[in-house]
Design a protein around this motif. Sequence first.
Motif, PDB file in Angstrom:
ATOM      1  N   ARG A 128      15.937   9.229  -8.566  1.00 21.22           N
ATOM      2  CA  ARG A 128      14.638   9.590  -8.008  1.00 21.22           C
ATOM      3  C   ARG A 128      13.546   9.141  -8.975  1.00 21.22           C
ATOM      4  NH1 ARG A 128      13.269  15.739  -6.133  1.00 21.22           N
ATOM      5  NH2 ARG A 128      13.372  16.057  -8.382  1.00 21.22           N
ATOM      6  N   ILE A 129      12.578   8.432  -8.468  1.00 20.01           N
ATOM      7  CA  ILE A 129      11.473   7.954  -9.314  1.00 20.01           C
ATOM      8  C   ILE A 129      10.160   8.230  -8.586  1.00 20.01           C
ATOM      9  CG2 ILE A 129      11.772   5.587  -8.413  1.00 20.01           C
ATOM     10  CD1 ILE A 129      10.637   4.606 -11.131  1.00 20.01           C
ATOM     11  N   SER A 130       9.216   8.815  -9.299  1.00 21.98           N
ATOM     12  CA  SER A 130       7.935   9.161  -8.684  1.00 21.98           C
ATOM     13  C   SER A 130       6.973   7.988  -8.787  1.00 21.98           C
ATOM     14  CB  SER A 130       7.331  10.390  -9.371  1.00 21.98           C
ATOM     15  OG  SER A 130       6.909  10.056 -10.689  1.00 21.98           O
ATOM     16  N   ILE A 131       5.986   7.988  -7.919  1.00 20.28           N
ATOM     17  CA  ILE A 131       4.971   6.938  -7.970  1.00 20.28           C
ATOM     18  C   ILE A 131       4.141   7.067  -9.239  1.00 20.28           C
ATOM     19  CG2 ILE A 131       3.282   8.247  -6.616  1.00 20.28           C
ATOM     20  CD1 ILE A 131       3.965   4.427  -6.474  1.00 20.28           C
ATOM     21  N   GLU A 132       3.997   8.320  -9.745  1.00 20.26           N
ATOM     22  CA  GLU A 132       3.300   8.509 -11.018  1.00 20.26           C
ATOM     23  C   GLU A 132       4.027   7.795 -12.156  1.00 20.26           C
ATOM     24  OE1 GLU A 132       4.071  11.043  -8.962  1.00 20.26           O
ATOM     25  OE2 GLU A 132       2.471  12.565  -8.897  1.00 20.26           O
ATOM     26  N   GLU A 133       5.354   7.865 -12.148  1.00 13.32           N
ATOM     27  CA  GLU A 133       6.143   7.184 -13.186  1.00 13.32           C
ATOM     28  C   GLU A 133       5.945   5.674 -13.124  1.00 13.32           C
ATOM     29  OE1 GLU A 133      10.302   8.898 -13.939  1.00 13.32           O
ATOM     30  OE2 GLU A 133       9.790   9.707 -11.963  1.00 13.32           O
ATOM     31  N   VAL A 134       5.859   5.146 -11.922  1.00 11.10           N
ATOM     32  CA  VAL A 134       5.668   3.701 -11.759  1.00 11.10           C
ATOM     33  C   VAL A 134       4.328   3.283 -12.346  1.00 11.10           C
ATOM     34  CG1 VAL A 134       5.388   1.830 -10.087  1.00 11.10           C
ATOM     35  CG2 VAL A 134       7.167   3.567  -9.737  1.00 11.10           C
ATOM     36  N   VAL A 167       9.147   7.923  -4.675  1.00 11.53           N
ATOM     37  CA  VAL A 167       9.241   6.659  -3.945  1.00 11.53           C
ATOM     38  C   VAL A 167      10.501   6.648  -3.085  1.00 11.53           C
ATOM     39  CG1 VAL A 167       9.537   4.175  -4.210  1.00 11.53           C
ATOM     40  CG2 VAL A 167       7.957   5.407  -5.716  1.00 11.53           C
ATOM     41  N   GLU A 168      10.376   6.155  -1.855  1.00  9.40           N
ATOM     42  CA  GLU A 168      11.540   6.026  -0.986  1.00  9.40           C
ATOM     43  C   GLU A 168      11.830   4.565  -0.657  1.00  9.40           C
ATOM     44  OE1 GLU A 168      11.929   8.967   2.143  1.00  9.40           O
ATOM     45  OE2 GLU A 168      12.627  10.238   0.469  1.00  9.40           O
ATOM     46  N   GLU A 169      11.107   3.967   0.264  1.00  8.17           N
ATOM     47  CA  GLU A 169      11.366   2.570   0.603  1.00  8.17           C
ATOM     48  C   GLU A 169      10.138   1.950   1.235  1.00  8.17           C
ATOM     49  OE1 GLU A 169      13.461   2.101   4.753  1.00  8.17           O
ATOM     50  OE2 GLU A 169      14.574   3.605   3.610  1.00  8.17           O
ATOM     51  N   VAL A 170      10.187   0.633   1.396  1.00  6.53           N
ATOM     52  CA  VAL A 170       9.135  -0.103   2.094  1.00  6.53           C
ATOM     53  C   VAL A 170       9.556  -0.169   3.562  1.00  6.53           C
ATOM     54  CG1 VAL A 170       7.883  -2.298   2.185  1.00  6.53           C
ATOM     55  CG2 VAL A 170       8.629  -1.380  -0.002  1.00  6.53           C
ATOM     56  N   GLY A 171       8.627  -0.454   4.445  1.00  6.40           N
ATOM     57  CA  GLY A 171       8.932  -0.444   5.869  1.00  6.40           C
ATOM     58  C   GLY A 171      10.110  -1.285   6.278  1.00  6.40           C
ATOM     59  N   SER A 172      10.274  -2.454   5.671  1.00  9.57           N
ATOM     60  CA  SER A 172      11.361  -3.358   6.060  1.00  9.57           C
ATOM     61  C   SER A 172      12.297  -3.668   4.906  1.00  9.57           C
ATOM     62  CB  SER A 172      10.770  -4.670   6.606  1.00  9.57           C
ATOM     63  OG  SER A 172       9.989  -5.303   5.596  1.00  9.57           O
ATOM     64  N   MET A 173      12.181  -2.948   3.804  1.00  7.54           N
ATOM     65  CA  MET A 173      12.975  -3.280   2.618  1.00  7.54           C
ATOM     66  C   MET A 173      13.216  -2.039   1.774  1.00  7.54           C
ATOM     67  SD  MET A 173      10.927  -6.679   1.250  1.00  7.54           S
ATOM     68  CE  MET A 173       9.401  -5.756   1.014  1.00  7.54           C
ATOM     69  N   ASN A 174      14.271  -2.074   0.985  1.00  7.52           N
ATOM     70  CA  ASN A 174      14.412  -1.144  -0.135  1.00  7.52           C
ATOM     71  C   ASN A 174      13.606  -1.688  -1.303  1.00  7.52           C
ATOM     72  OD1 ASN A 174      17.534  -0.979   1.216  1.00  7.52           O
ATOM     73  ND2 ASN A 174      16.489   0.939   0.825  1.00  7.52           N
ATOM     74  N   ILE A 175      13.305  -0.849  -2.286  1.00  5.13           N
ATOM     75  CA  ILE A 175      12.406  -1.230  -3.372  1.00  5.13           C
ATOM     76  C   ILE A 175      13.088  -1.089  -4.726  1.00  5.13           C
ATOM     77  CG2 ILE A 175      11.369   1.077  -3.640  1.00  5.13           C
ATOM     78  CD1 ILE A 175       9.315  -2.162  -3.618  1.00  5.13           C
ATOM     79  N   TYR A 198       0.852  -1.190   0.000  1.00  9.48           N
ATOM     80  CA  TYR A 198       0.000   0.000   0.000  1.00  9.48           C
ATOM     81  C   TYR A 198       0.890   1.244   0.000  1.00  9.48           C
ATOM     82  CZ  TYR A 198      -3.426   3.426   1.668  1.00  9.48           C
ATOM     83  OH  TYR A 198      -4.229   4.527   1.810  1.00  9.48           O
ATOM     84  N   VAL A 199       0.652   2.151  -0.944  1.00  9.49           N
ATOM     85  CA  VAL A 199       1.423   3.391  -1.034  1.00  9.49           C
ATOM     86  C   VAL A 199       0.805   4.417  -0.086  1.00  9.49           C
ATOM     87  CG1 VAL A 199       2.295   5.204  -2.541  1.00  9.49           C
ATOM     88  CG2 VAL A 199       2.002   2.877  -3.438  1.00  9.49           C
ATOM     89  N   GLU A 200       1.563   4.798   0.941  1.00 14.96           N
ATOM     90  CA  GLU A 200       1.051   5.693   1.974  1.00 14.96           C
ATOM     91  C   GLU A 200       1.049   7.146   1.498  1.00 14.96           C
ATOM     92  OE1 GLU A 200      -0.615   7.356   5.009  1.00 14.96           O
ATOM     93  OE2 GLU A 200      -0.484   5.169   4.815  1.00 14.96           O
ATOM     94  N   GLU A 201      -0.064   7.836   1.728  1.00 14.31           N
ATOM     95  CA  GLU A 201      -0.216   9.232   1.309  1.00 14.31           C
ATOM     96  C   GLU A 201      -0.312  10.205   2.477  1.00 14.31           C
ATOM     97  OE1 GLU A 201      -3.098   9.793  -2.048  1.00 14.31           O
ATOM     98  OE2 GLU A 201      -3.639   7.743  -1.474  1.00 14.31           O
ATOM     99  N   GLN A 202      -0.843   9.752   3.601  1.00 14.67           N
ATOM    100  CA  GLN A 202      -1.111  10.659   4.721  1.00 14.67           C
ATOM    101  C   GLN A 202       0.106  10.849   5.624  1.00 14.67           C
ATOM    102  OE1 GLN A 202      -4.339   9.378   7.203  1.00 14.67           O
ATOM    103  NE2 GLN A 202      -4.208  11.142   8.578  1.00 14.67           N
ATOM    104  N   GLN A 245       2.857  -4.552   3.536  1.00 11.24           N
ATOM    105  CA  GLN A 245       3.770  -3.478   3.897  1.00 11.24           C
ATOM    106  C   GLN A 245       3.301  -2.151   3.320  1.00 11.24           C
ATOM    107  OE1 GLN A 245       6.562  -2.887   5.645  1.00 11.24           O
ATOM    108  NE2 GLN A 245       6.961  -4.925   6.430  1.00 11.24           N
ATOM    109  N   ILE A 246       3.947  -1.081   3.812  1.00  7.25           N
ATOM    110  CA  ILE A 246       3.755   0.281   3.325  1.00  7.25           C
ATOM    111  C   ILE A 246       4.888   0.628   2.366  1.00  7.25           C
ATOM    112  CG2 ILE A 246       3.914   2.717   4.006  1.00  7.25           C
ATOM    113  CD1 ILE A 246       1.282   1.558   4.741  1.00  7.25           C
ATOM    114  N   LEU A 247       4.554   1.308   1.261  1.00  3.55           N
ATOM    115  CA  LEU A 247       5.572   1.943   0.431  1.00  3.55           C
ATOM    116  C   LEU A 247       5.521   3.431   0.748  1.00  3.55           C
ATOM    117  CD1 LEU A 247       7.723   1.913  -1.794  1.00  3.55           C
ATOM    118  CD2 LEU A 247       5.889   2.127  -3.479  1.00  3.55           C
ATOM    119  N   TRP A 248       6.636   3.955   1.275  1.00  2.68           N
ATOM    120  CA  TRP A 248       6.683   5.347   1.699  1.00  2.68           C
ATOM    121  C   TRP A 248       7.090   6.261   0.556  1.00  2.68           C
ATOM    122  CZ3 TRP A 248       4.680   6.320   6.296  1.00  2.68           C
ATOM    123  CH2 TRP A 248       4.676   5.307   7.263  1.00  2.68           C
TER     124      TRP A 248
END
Length: 360
Positions: A279-285, A230-238, A179-183, A218-221
């Motif tokens: 740097r990669i945006s979630i829009e690009e993904v 996009v940065e990382e997942v809670g317990s992993m790089n992406i 889940y990609v976190e927005e808040q 997990q969360i994708l931050w």
Amino acid sequence: MKQEISFIPREELKAKPDTASLGFGKYFSDYMFEMDYHNDLGWHNPRITPYEPLTLDPSAMVFHYGQAIFEGMKAYKTPDGSVQLFRPEKNMKRFNESCDRLCIPQIDEEFLLEGIKQLITTEKEWVPDGEGTSLYIRPFIFSTEAYLGVRPANQYKLLVILSPSGAYYGSQLSPVKIYVEEQYVRAVIGGVGHVKTAGNYAASLKAQKKADAGGYAQILWLDAKENKYVEEVGSMNIFFKINGEVVTPKLNGSILPGVTRDSVIELLKYWNIPVREERISIEEVFAAHKRGELEEVFGAGTAAVISPVGELTWKDQSITINDNQIGQLSQDIYNELTGIQLGKKEDPFNWTVKVTSVEG
């Protein structure tokens, strides 16, 4: 002069858990490594002691101001019965980087690694050898000084505990939903997102609870400033495989420099597979998915090694990656990394370190 590591035996050893029911982080071995710090003495009194509860003063500064850091690494049983570590010098270096950011006194990396080896040698029977299993190693430091003023503490404790573990997500290579976190945000540039401090994980729990309720692993931050990159997942790089190239977010001061992340990048370069840190945006993904170019998404971290992502949800939009199946590249990376870690494949990078004297 190096300090001698003392040993305090326990009266009775624990029963070993069934390998099939290990899970992650549920069981702990008989012993732990322990060391103390005082401004007047430095790091001192290294010892291997029985794993047991701790006694701390209610005013111990860790409870009030959160000076606490940790690392995560693993030991693996090899086919010849010996045990080895995977790139432990990277964990020791990152441990000291966390110390520096949290104003915790630096450790002697070589000495701590020797202490970890001695602990594993003592606990060799706790290293599992079932499929997908390993001995998880958790070094951590926290402030123990009894004081309520806001400043770096003058006293600390360093512990290393061991946990025989199975796959982090249960079925190791089943694709997970993210889940990609927005808040909420995890970290900001200039903060502590690039080190392993306890507060980072406490700050993530609210969002993770929301994700759990929606059936996500997990969360994708996203970045804290624009809520876009996009940065990382809670317990992993992406990592994203887009049109034949692999892209992972560039380290920017708010992303943890994962040991497995670095290993994946080196492995891809070794295989001559295009890989970019940018740097990669979630829009690009999501746009890449719409074009049919998003071929694979996978996380990389010590606990999970490689975790394929089968579904991403952002702004109430859900996309399925690779028909919710593990991709060939994800599978190949997993096979290669675990093969090296377990001593089943050649290690052309000299990543593994034998824990000598642990045989049979």
